[in-house]
Scaffold this active site. Structure first.
Site, PDB file in Angstrom:
ATOM      1  N   HIS A   1      -8.096  -4.863  -0.791  1.00 23.95           N
ATOM      2  CA  HIS A   1      -6.863  -4.119  -0.296  1.00 23.95           C
ATOM      3  C   HIS A   1      -6.536  -4.656   1.132  1.00 23.95           C
ATOM      4  O   HIS A   1      -7.468  -4.730   1.957  1.00 23.95           O
ATOM      5  CB  HIS A   1      -7.319  -2.810  -0.235  1.00 23.95           C
ATOM      6  CG  HIS A   1      -6.194  -1.805   0.040  1.00 23.95           C
ATOM      7  ND1 HIS A   1      -5.181  -1.533  -1.069  1.00 23.95           N
ATOM      8  CD2 HIS A   1      -5.665  -1.357   1.215  1.00 23.95           C
ATOM      9  CE1 HIS A   1      -4.109  -0.850  -0.483  1.00 23.95           C
ATOM     10  NE2 HIS A   1      -4.467  -0.642   0.823  1.00 23.95           N
TER      11      HIS A   1
ATOM     12  N   SER B   1       0.866  -1.201  -0.012  1.00 16.56           N
ATOM     13  CA  SER B   1       0.077  -0.119   0.063  1.00 16.56           C
ATOM     14  C   SER B   1       0.658   1.181  -0.002  1.00 16.56           C
ATOM     15  O   SER B   1       1.564   1.439  -0.875  1.00 16.56           O
ATOM     16  CB  SER B   1      -0.998   0.026   1.224  1.00 16.56           C
ATOM     17  OG  SER B   1      -2.014   0.982   1.102  1.00 16.56           O
TER      18      SER B   1
ATOM     19  N   ASP C   1      -9.865  -3.809  -5.128  1.00 20.61           N
ATOM     20  CA  ASP C   1      -9.379  -2.617  -4.723  1.00 20.61           C
ATOM     21  C   ASP C   1      -9.401  -1.530  -5.672  1.00 20.61           C
ATOM     22  O   ASP C   1      -9.006  -1.570  -6.653  1.00 20.61           O
ATOM     23  CB  ASP C   1      -8.075  -3.067  -4.454  1.00 20.61           C
ATOM     24  CG  ASP C   1      -6.867  -2.169  -3.713  1.00 20.61           C
ATOM     25  OD1 ASP C   1      -7.408  -0.929  -3.394  1.00 20.61           O
ATOM     26  OD2 ASP C   1      -5.615  -2.582  -3.460  1.00 20.61           O
TER      27      ASP C   1
END
Length: 315
Positions: free
Chosen positions: A283, A159, A253
């Site tokens: 995610h 991320s 995501d």
């Protein structure tokens, strides 16, 4: 790009998150959220698998001492080195939030992992996290003896940490800096465009629109930074000198299409890339490695470890 439906184990994770009633994040404030997330970190990382050894220490950073945690595998070294950057929107996360992931990565890859506790926004907006990430990578490259390292080096992040890994790879190439042999970007926060199909369809699954905007406000401070390639490397004019990469995305995501676009940019600029999209995942799935987690998280870590071994075994 996404499966007909979210995998049942990922759906169970979403259901647990919904029961916490954390979203939208903005309404709680940074301090309260960090306290809440320490509790969830403890729950998620309980009963961690053993590794050869761990060491908490500091290394020199641009603003003083920079905390890191070094994970060593079992066996006799030297070992290749992975510098790891955690996710959390540049606002949350730390050494505890990704302890389980780092431990599994050590066990699967046989690498020394150096997890970096970089400075967080909004107290320390861009480019603080980037400066810390690069400084930690420089230290790891310059001190193989302290790590029992072969001198081979990769950067890995998920991320926001995936964005940092990509930026560090770019900086190292442009500045003739530490030799980064490989980069692994797990659902990286790069190239996000609100017009992407993934953003249109999946914002609200883990990452809500107002929270994405809040993260941007906390980290960038001003829109003047948005086109800076060290804020988002998809803005770089040429990526041809960066390390080969693995790019992982998740079907459900909102960041999926940005990660895919970055993988395509790397390929277009002549960089070797293995791109993998987990079509039924969400995610953050790769950190769900506990007993009540997601089996595909273990699959993803195993594949990443294979890629690292292949990269380090290459002549």
């Amino acid at each position: 790009m996404e499966a007909p439906e979210i995998h049942p184990q990922a759906r169970a994770v979403l259901d647990r998150q919904e029961r916490l009633r954390l979203y939208p994040l903005r309404k709680h404030g940074v301090r309260r959220l960090r306290l809440l997330m320490r509790v969830t970190d403890w729950f998620q990382n309980r009963n961690p698998p053993a590794v050869g050894a761990t060491e908490d220490r500091t290394v020199p950073g641009p603003a003083g001492s920079l905390p890191v945690r070094i994970y060593r595998p079992d066996g006799t070294g030297p070992f290749p080195t992975v510098v790891f950057f955690h996710g959390g929107g540049f606002v949350f996360g730390g050494l505890e939030s990704h302890d389980l992931l780092c431990r599994h990565l050590v066990r699967e890859s046989g690498c020394v992992v150096v997890a970096v506790d970089y400075r967080l926004a909004p107290e320390h907006p861009f480019p603080a996290a980037v400066e810390d990430a690069y400084a930690a990578t420089e230290w790891a490259a310059a001190h193989p003896g302290a790590l029992d390292s072969t001198g081979q080096l990769a950067v890995v992040g998920d991320s926001a940490g995936g964005a940092l890994a990509a930026v560090v790879s770019l900086m190292a190439a442009e500045r003739d800096g530490p030799a980064v042999d490989y980069q692994v970007l797990v659902y990286p926060g790069v190239g996000l465009d609100e017009d992407h199909p993934s953003a249109q369809a999946h914002t609200g699954i883990v990452l809500h629109e107002e929270d994405l905007e809040w993260f941007r406000e906390c980290y960038y401070g001003s829109d003047v930074h948005l086109r800076n390639p060290y804020a988002d490397p998809i803005n770089a004019g040429d990526l041809g000198g960066v390390a080969p990469a693995t790019v992982v995305t998740a079907g459900f995501d909102p960041l999926r299409d940005g990660g895919k676009a970055y993988a395509e940019r790397l390929v277009a600029d002549g960089v070797a890339v293995r791109y993998e999209n987990y079509e039924d995942m969400i995610h953050g799935f790769a950190t769900n490695l506990g007993a009540d987690g997601i089996d595909r998280a273990h699959e993803a870590v195993a594949h990443i470890a294979d890629d690292l071994r292949d990269a380090f075994d290459s002549p």
